[in-house]
Motif scaffolding. Sequence first.
Motif, PDB file in Angstrom:
ATOM      1  N   UNK A 157       3.235   7.203  -4.936  1.00 36.63           N
ATOM      2  CA  UNK A 157       2.884   7.218  -3.521  1.00 36.63           C
ATOM      3  C   UNK A 157       2.507   8.621  -3.067  1.00 36.63           C
ATOM      4  N   UNK A 158       1.624   8.684  -2.061  1.00 35.13           N
ATOM      5  CA  UNK A 158       1.202   9.975  -1.542  1.00 35.13           C
ATOM      6  C   UNK A 158       1.062   9.951  -0.032  1.00 35.13           C
ATOM      7  N   UNK A 159       1.450  11.050   0.585  1.00 38.00           N
ATOM      8  CA  UNK A 159       0.906  11.388   1.883  1.00 38.00           C
ATOM      9  C   UNK A 159      -0.379  12.146   1.587  1.00 38.00           C
ATOM     10  N   UNK A 160      -1.498  11.451   1.690  1.00 43.98           N
ATOM     11  CA  UNK A 160      -2.787  12.055   1.349  1.00 43.98           C
ATOM     12  C   UNK A 160      -3.290  12.983   2.434  1.00 43.98           C
ATOM     13  N   UNK A 161      -2.557  13.050   3.549  1.00 45.36           N
ATOM     14  CA  UNK A 161      -2.873  14.034   4.588  1.00 45.36           C
ATOM     15  C   UNK A 161      -2.681  15.446   4.046  1.00 45.36           C
ATOM     16  N   UNK A 162      -1.911  15.562   2.964  1.00 39.95           N
ATOM     17  CA  UNK A 162      -1.604  16.877   2.402  1.00 39.95           C
ATOM     18  C   UNK A 162      -2.742  17.341   1.487  1.00 39.95           C
ATOM     19  N   UNK A 163      -2.450  17.607   0.226  1.00 34.20           N
ATOM     20  CA  UNK A 163      -3.433  18.209  -0.668  1.00 34.20           C
ATOM     21  C   UNK A 163      -4.678  17.351  -0.866  1.00 34.20           C
ATOM     22  N   UNK A 164      -4.523  16.027  -0.916  1.00 32.69           N
ATOM     23  CA  UNK A 164      -5.668  15.173  -1.249  1.00 32.69           C
ATOM     24  C   UNK A 164      -6.739  15.276  -0.172  1.00 32.69           C
ATOM     25  N   UNK A 165      -6.341  15.172   1.098  1.00 30.89           N
ATOM     26  CA  UNK A 165      -7.301  15.406   2.185  1.00 30.89           C
ATOM     27  C   UNK A 165      -7.668  16.874   2.250  1.00 30.89           C
ATOM     28  N   UNK A 166      -6.641  17.704   2.367  1.00 25.17           N
ATOM     29  CA  UNK A 166      -6.791  19.133   2.149  1.00 25.17           C
ATOM     30  C   UNK A 166      -7.375  19.972   3.259  1.00 25.17           C
ATOM     31  N   UNK A 176      -4.169   3.789   2.582  1.00 24.31           N
ATOM     32  CA  UNK A 176      -3.677   3.327   3.874  1.00 24.31           C
ATOM     33  C   UNK A 176      -3.818   4.415   4.931  1.00 24.31           C
ATOM     34  N   UNK A 177      -3.410   4.078   6.160  1.00 23.30           N
ATOM     35  CA  UNK A 177      -3.661   4.935   7.304  1.00 23.30           C
ATOM     36  C   UNK A 177      -2.745   6.139   7.394  1.00 23.30           C
ATOM     37  N   UNK A 178      -1.651   6.168   6.632  1.00 20.74           N
ATOM     38  CA  UNK A 178      -0.740   7.313   6.636  1.00 20.74           C
ATOM     39  C   UNK A 178       0.157   7.240   5.418  1.00 20.74           C
ATOM     40  N   UNK A 179       0.825   8.354   5.128  1.00 19.67           N
ATOM     41  CA  UNK A 179       1.783   8.346   4.027  1.00 19.67           C
ATOM     42  C   UNK A 179       2.931   7.396   4.292  1.00 19.67           C
ATOM     43  N   UNK A 180       3.428   7.367   5.526  1.00 18.10           N
ATOM     44  CA  UNK A 180       4.539   6.474   5.842  1.00 18.10           C
ATOM     45  C   UNK A 180       4.107   5.016   5.730  1.00 18.10           C
ATOM     46  N   UNK A 181       2.852   4.702   6.056  1.00 16.59           N
ATOM     47  CA  UNK A 181       2.344   3.340   5.887  1.00 16.59           C
ATOM     48  C   UNK A 181       2.317   2.952   4.415  1.00 16.59           C
ATOM     49  N   UNK A 196      -7.563  17.442   8.660  1.00 16.84           N
ATOM     50  CA  UNK A 196      -8.370  16.666   9.598  1.00 16.84           C
ATOM     51  C   UNK A 196      -8.311  15.163   9.339  1.00 16.84           C
ATOM     52  N   UNK A 197      -7.384  14.735   8.479  1.00 16.66           N
ATOM     53  CA  UNK A 197      -7.268  13.310   8.197  1.00 16.66           C
ATOM     54  C   UNK A 197      -5.808  12.975   7.910  1.00 16.66           C
ATOM     55  N   UNK A 198      -5.372  11.810   8.373  1.00 17.41           N
ATOM     56  CA  UNK A 198      -4.046  11.283   8.056  1.00 17.41           C
ATOM     57  C   UNK A 198      -4.249  10.041   7.187  1.00 17.41           C
ATOM     58  N   UNK A 199      -3.597  10.002   6.026  1.00 18.98           N
ATOM     59  CA  UNK A 199      -3.807   8.893   5.099  1.00 18.98           C
ATOM     60  C   UNK A 199      -2.659   8.814   4.106  1.00 18.98           C
ATOM     61  N   UNK A 200      -2.556   7.678   3.431  1.00 21.29           N
ATOM     62  CA  UNK A 200      -1.550   7.484   2.397  1.00 21.29           C
ATOM     63  C   UNK A 200      -2.144   6.711   1.232  1.00 21.29           C
ATOM     64  N   UNK A 201      -1.537   6.840   0.060  1.00 22.49           N
ATOM     65  CA  UNK A 201      -2.060   6.220  -1.156  1.00 22.49           C
ATOM     66  C   UNK A 201      -0.924   5.538  -1.916  1.00 22.49           C
ATOM     67  N   UNK A 202      -1.234   4.363  -2.487  1.00 21.58           N
ATOM     68  CA  UNK A 202      -0.342   3.675  -3.418  1.00 21.58           C
ATOM     69  C   UNK A 202      -1.099   3.524  -4.733  1.00 21.58           C
ATOM     70  N   UNK A 203      -0.519   3.956  -5.842  1.00 21.76           N
ATOM     71  CA  UNK A 203      -1.135   3.823  -7.164  1.00 21.76           C
ATOM     72  C   UNK A 203      -0.227   3.006  -8.072  1.00 21.76           C
ATOM     73  N   UNK A 204      -0.828   2.188  -8.931  1.00 20.25           N
ATOM     74  CA  UNK A 204      -0.031   1.404  -9.867  1.00 20.25           C
ATOM     75  C   UNK A 204      -0.911   0.487 -10.690  1.00 20.25           C
ATOM     76  N   UNK A 205      -0.301  -0.526 -11.261  1.00 21.20           N
ATOM     77  CA  UNK A 205      -1.051  -1.472 -12.072  1.00 21.20           C
ATOM     78  C   UNK A 205      -1.945  -2.340 -11.190  1.00 21.20           C
ATOM     79  N   UNK A 206      -2.947  -2.938 -11.800  1.00 23.56           N
ATOM     80  CA  UNK A 206      -3.817  -3.865 -11.074  1.00 23.56           C
ATOM     81  C   UNK A 206      -2.990  -5.024 -10.525  1.00 23.56           C
ATOM     82  N   UNK A 207      -2.039  -5.491 -11.293  1.00 19.46           N
ATOM     83  CA  UNK A 207      -1.190  -6.603 -10.847  1.00 19.46           C
ATOM     84  C   UNK A 207      -0.386  -6.213  -9.609  1.00 19.46           C
ATOM     85  N   UNK A 208       0.206  -5.025  -9.616  1.00 15.23           N
ATOM     86  CA  UNK A 208       1.004  -4.585  -8.470  1.00 15.23           C
ATOM     87  C   UNK A 208       0.119  -4.363  -7.252  1.00 15.23           C
TER      88      UNK A 208
END
Length: 386
Positions: free
Chosen positions: A199-208, A79-84, A211-223
């Motif tokens: 959940x992640x604020x991917x703006x942190x280590x993942x982007x690293x 997603x577009x941000x961690x808060x999103x 220069x990018x603001x992003x967020x991540x949700x991880x889980x089962x395929x069903x979720x």
Amino acid sequence: MDISYILNELGEERSQYFNAVAPPIIQTSNFMFPDVETMRRMFPHEFELPIYTRGNNPTVEILRKKLAALEGSEDALVLASGSAAIATAVIANVNQGDHIVSVAKPYSWTTKLMQNFLPRFGVTTTFVDGTDVSQFESAIQPNTKVIYLESPNTFTFELQDLAAVAKLAKEHGIVTMIDNSYSTALYQKPVELGIDVVLYSASKYIGGHSDVVAGVICGTKEMMRKIFYSEYMTLGGIISPMNAWLMIRGLRTLPLRLEQSARTAAEVVAYLENHPKVRRVYFPYSKTNPQLELAKRQMSGCGGLLTISLETDQIEVVDRFANSLKRFLLGVSWGGHESLAFPASSGYVDGTAQPGDTGFNLIRLYIGLEEPEGLIADLKQALEHI
């Protein structure tokens, strides 16, 4: 799958794009169909197939595969941000009249979501300290649908026993979520400990690279499918293909960056713990952390984020220290290449504090990729100003 394969090869079908080493940025909003029958056949499968970039995009799809594999989950949404990401995941799992149990002092916008936004729609939240699983058990109500965790949190680094909370939640049919931004999947594996949604604020280590603001949700395929066809598509808080590409670029060096940041942070902590002008160092792996055993048990490493409490009761002294720093930039966020200082005193709008309030003397430090000698020297000269 080994980490190197995930970060450098998984999901990258290079033969499909001229054998380019770097994946393409599919910067398009729309995808065409050869005929109406194909269009009709694809519509029910937007979770897997590109129809419109608000749903599925090939560049974002490569990133999704890497993030899910890194986490050890079945799938991921970006997603577009961690808060999103946080808001989307939480809202997707509650209805009017439901209840959430959340760890106290989560990320500020998570607090706003639960205290200000969700009550407008009849969803209530009970905040608990969370350092003992019994606190979660006592707070559970018949209508509790989500237990929300942040371990460690990102200012004073309290932890929760993830395996114990996950077991408790499963006994009550409650969905567990965690903001794992501090550790990343390299240093903490919530899915392996039984947590449902990571959940992640991917703006942190993942982007690293700041220069990018992003967020991540991880889980089962069903979720992920449930979230995709409701809040993800409806609210439209998606990441752009360009930012997804930047995150793929950032992932290549994630292990190296995290290792460097962690190694330098350990040296900085050792210096600060022995400084007479530092009242306390907050760091999960600090020898003074009362939860050190838990940190060592559920985290395989500790990143570059720490907080210090200065030996002062005057807010102007804290400001003077922060303003004296030269190698640490003053700023929020963390996880990039640059070292940062975030003084809590900046939140005191009029520059004053109430008698007895010691929260203002906390300064969060993020240790970037600079050499430790330069950062320690900078802290040393700044401490000499107080």
